[in-house]
Enzyme design. Structure first.
Site, PDB file in Angstrom:
ATOM      1  N   ASP A 103       0.856  -1.185   0.000  1.00 45.45           N
ATOM      2  CA  ASP A 103       0.000   0.000   0.000  1.00 45.45           C
ATOM      3  C   ASP A 103       0.894   1.237   0.000  1.00 45.45           C
ATOM      4  OD1 ASP A 103       0.910  -0.652   2.514  1.00 45.45           O
ATOM      5  OD2 ASP A 103      -1.073  -0.930   3.383  1.00 45.45           O
ATOM      6  N   GLU A 142      -5.929   2.971   3.689  1.00 47.44           N
ATOM      7  CA  GLU A 142      -6.499   3.444   4.964  1.00 47.44           C
ATOM      8  C   GLU A 142      -7.990   3.719   4.848  1.00 47.44           C
ATOM      9  OE1 GLU A 142      -5.104   3.360   7.742  1.00 47.44           O
ATOM     10  OE2 GLU A 142      -2.953   3.362   7.349  1.00 47.44           O
TER      11      GLU A 142
HETATM   12 ZN   LIG Z   1      -3.230   2.025   8.990  1.00 52.01          ZN
HETATM   13 ZN   LIG Z   2      -1.391   0.185   7.280  1.00 49.24          ZN
END
Ligand SMILES: [Zn+2]
Ligand SMILES: [Zn+2]
Length: 382
Positions: A73, A132
């Site tokens: 990510d 997130e």
């Molecule tokens: Zn996080």
């Molecule tokens: Zn994370």
């Protein structure tokens, strides 16, 4: 063409330019710049038109029998950094407080290794925006990013863990991260003068009663061995001290290790809301699953050999971990493709999402080594 990358420099640069979900333009540009310094012979870089900050990189295998996906990510959090580090965030109110800067750096290290040493199988590196919030993984799947020759047969990914010593790999067969449901509860009654409560219908009182009853869900309706979480982090009601509030709104999150548990908690909260509506003669609207994450359920067929490899690898320290109650959007991907998520210890003094989160950077090279060796081993098997 560089055989090695200065991973500490890269991590610190990424740490200085944190960006929120779906706005990771500086980050994506920098990732691309680093990838372009690697030998390009076996690499194909691909963009997802509807998800412009995502980056997909395929490494062509020499004798591919499968395509192995690896995901990192890339987004950060709306947190004002308080580490005092010389390479602290330069984007005000933004911070890599969840360690995604470390995730990206490890992915670049592994990618660089295979850009220099052609793998046997095809490898697919997915630099994923919006972990997130906003479900970046789901958006990529729905955009058809993993179809045809971009379809991974199996998918791996890691998350840093400040509670483990730097460089230690942690994993478990089964659920690694809880699933989440986001919940909003709106209370609609009747506002009025503070001095005439009998002519109004006070939603501060109805909401308070709901909050207290909601505390019984986990304590009285959930198997303590399985566990669960109900947290309301936001409450809004009223406008001034001497006017009875006709409306109130709660925003919260529900966590559980299985989808069944989450649905059980959802149902209990809905039942309590119905009870409040009856007893306070008001309207209570429950809105569930706005942006919830599925649990990260590791696939046994891939996870058992993964754990076995990490336990036996001379260069790796491995621990079996308990499931975490935090959510991870990789859960969605692991419901589409079999795979394994694991921890990389970063020995921090502050927890994830803290403004003082300071991961130990020595974990980066250990992580790269562990993953590179694991992938080499995985590719050597039928
Ligand atoms: Zn996080
Ligand atoms: Zn994370």
């Amino acid at each position: 063409m560089s055989e090695t990358l200065d991973l500490i420099h890269i991590r610190r640069h990424l740490h200085q330019i944190p960006e929120l979900a779906l706005h990771e333009t500086q980050t994506a540009a920098y990732l691309r710049q680093v990838i372009e310094t690697m030998p390009q012979q076996w690499l194909t870089i691909h963009h997802i038109p509807s998800l412009p900050t995502a980056l997909m990189v395929k490494v062509q295998g020499s004798k591919p029998q499968r395509c192995i996906g690896y995901r990192t990510d890339i987004d950060a959090l709306p947190v004002t950094e308080a580490t005092g580090l010389p390479y602290a965030s330069t984007n005000p109110g933004r911070m890599h407080a969840c360690g995604h800067d470390i995730h990206m750096t490890v992915a670049l290290g592994v990618l660089n290794y295979f850009a220099n040493h052609q793998p046997k199988d095809d490898l697919l590196f997915f630099f994923q925006p919006a972990e997130e919030n906003d479900n970046g993984g789901k958006l990529a799947v729905e955009a058809g990013a993993f179809t045809g020759e971009w379809r991974p047969d199996e998918f791996y990914g890691l998350h840093v863990n400040p509670e483990l010593p730097a460089g230690v790999i942690g994993c478990r067969n089964g659920t690694l991260f809880a699933g989440t449901t986001e919940i909003n509860v709106d209370f609609v009654g009747k506002g009025g003068h503070a001095a005439y409560p009998h002519l109004a219908n006070d939603m501060v009182v109805a909401c308070a009663s709901f909050i207290m009853q909601a505390q019984t869900v986990v304590s009285r309706s959930v198997d303590p061995i399985e566990g669960g979480v109900v947290t309301f982090g936001k409450l809004n009601a009223g406008s001034i001290r001497n006017v009875i509030a006709g409306r109130a709104r709660l925003e919260g999150t529900i966590r559980g290790l299985t989808q069944t548990m989450i649905e059980h908690i959802d149902q209990r909260l809905q039942a309590i809301a119905n009870g409040i509506a009856t007893s306070f003669e008001c309207e209570v609207n429950v809105e569930l699953n706005q942006g919830g994450y599925l649990p990260v359920e590791n696939d046994p067929q891939l996870t058992i050999p993964f754990i076995q490899f990490m336990k036996n690898a001379p260069d790796v320290d491995f621990v079996e971990t308990a499931p975490a109650m935090t959510g991870e959007d990789f859960g969605y991907m692991l419901h589409q493709f079999p795979g394994t998520m694991f921890w990389l210890g970063v020995d921090g003094h502050a927890p994830l999402h803290s403004a003082k989160m300071t991961p130990d950077e020595s974990a980066i090279s250990k992580g790269v080594t562990a993953i590179t060796e694991f992938l080499e081993d995985r590719m050597s098997r039928e």
